[in-house]
Motif scaffolding. Sequence first.
Motif: not given
Length: 352
Positions: A80-83, A99-101, A74, A76, A95
Amino acid sequence: MKTRSIILAAALSLIIAGCGQKVSDVTTITGDLGADAPEMVNITIKPINFNRNFTVRNGQFKAEVPKYVEGLSKLKAGNITGSFISDGTPLTISFNEDKSLKVVSKYPKISVQAKYDAFNKSMQDVQALYQPQIEAAKDAATEDKLYDSYQSDVRKLCLAAVDANKDNLIAVSAIENLRYLLSNDQMDSVLTTIDTVLAKVPSISTISKSVSARKRTAEGQMFTDFTVKDQKLSDYVGKGKYILVDFWASWCGPCKAEMPNIKSVYEKYAGPEFDILSVAVWDKKEDSIESAKKQGIVWNQILDGQRTPTNVYGIDGIPHIILFGPDGTIVKRDLRGDDIEAEVAKHVKPVR
């Protein structure tokens, strides 16, 4: 269908592809998060207790994190948090517009992250191929045939993914998708092929326990008892009557949809040879009591079962309705709709 074959062929080539580049025990990450990036990013890999902050300068950061391909890491950055998968190849993280990774490996042919993205894309492609056709089907027979083909293609794709990725998250994701598409013996066989390191992944462990429980409580086997507070299944089952047991919850729409069928069977067959037991699971006791009154449940009940009954019988979804014989033998599992009365009628004569 040629289009379907092309999609699957492309997917499998992406999953299986490899090259001579080496995978490291450490993943080197280069981050470019743009002008609005926070001053710090946090990366966590919970199963191995990794949790570190990395400084961001001018929207950019560099990080080295342990390789861990059995699950997701993960990241952060502010709100914004992504995997991503820390797969031991150099990764660039940025990004997307939403705003997704966006995660790109320098060595995509050996990158688990790249293969994982390809697997997910292939699953989406299969769904995109069939969903419009299923929705446009003009009759139930055509819809069922299309859905069977869809499930067949998903099975092929997921089984190939497991075969090519026995030690990483792709196998985990594929097995999760296969959960309801394979028989107990088939799933058991698949689980024996994966690396033992994946057996500790929570979802795989849960599936494995469910398969084992379902095999112990398969049709033809003697019932397995369980206790909830001061009540036991054996208080009702194995006492000389056929017992229809309905595992349900107040919040479950399909459970409530089956209640009229169950009630009809009760009114027609309940007597010296037959009775019904409702077992409330995964629910608050007070909600079960209130819903039972609304649903007109007048037969025996076990309340506040939570996960004890479903763990014993390997039940992953409700409603799950089982018919037990007079001696406690499991006659039929997973009865629904008209099949409930049809199965009961094989063994019990109507009393009304």
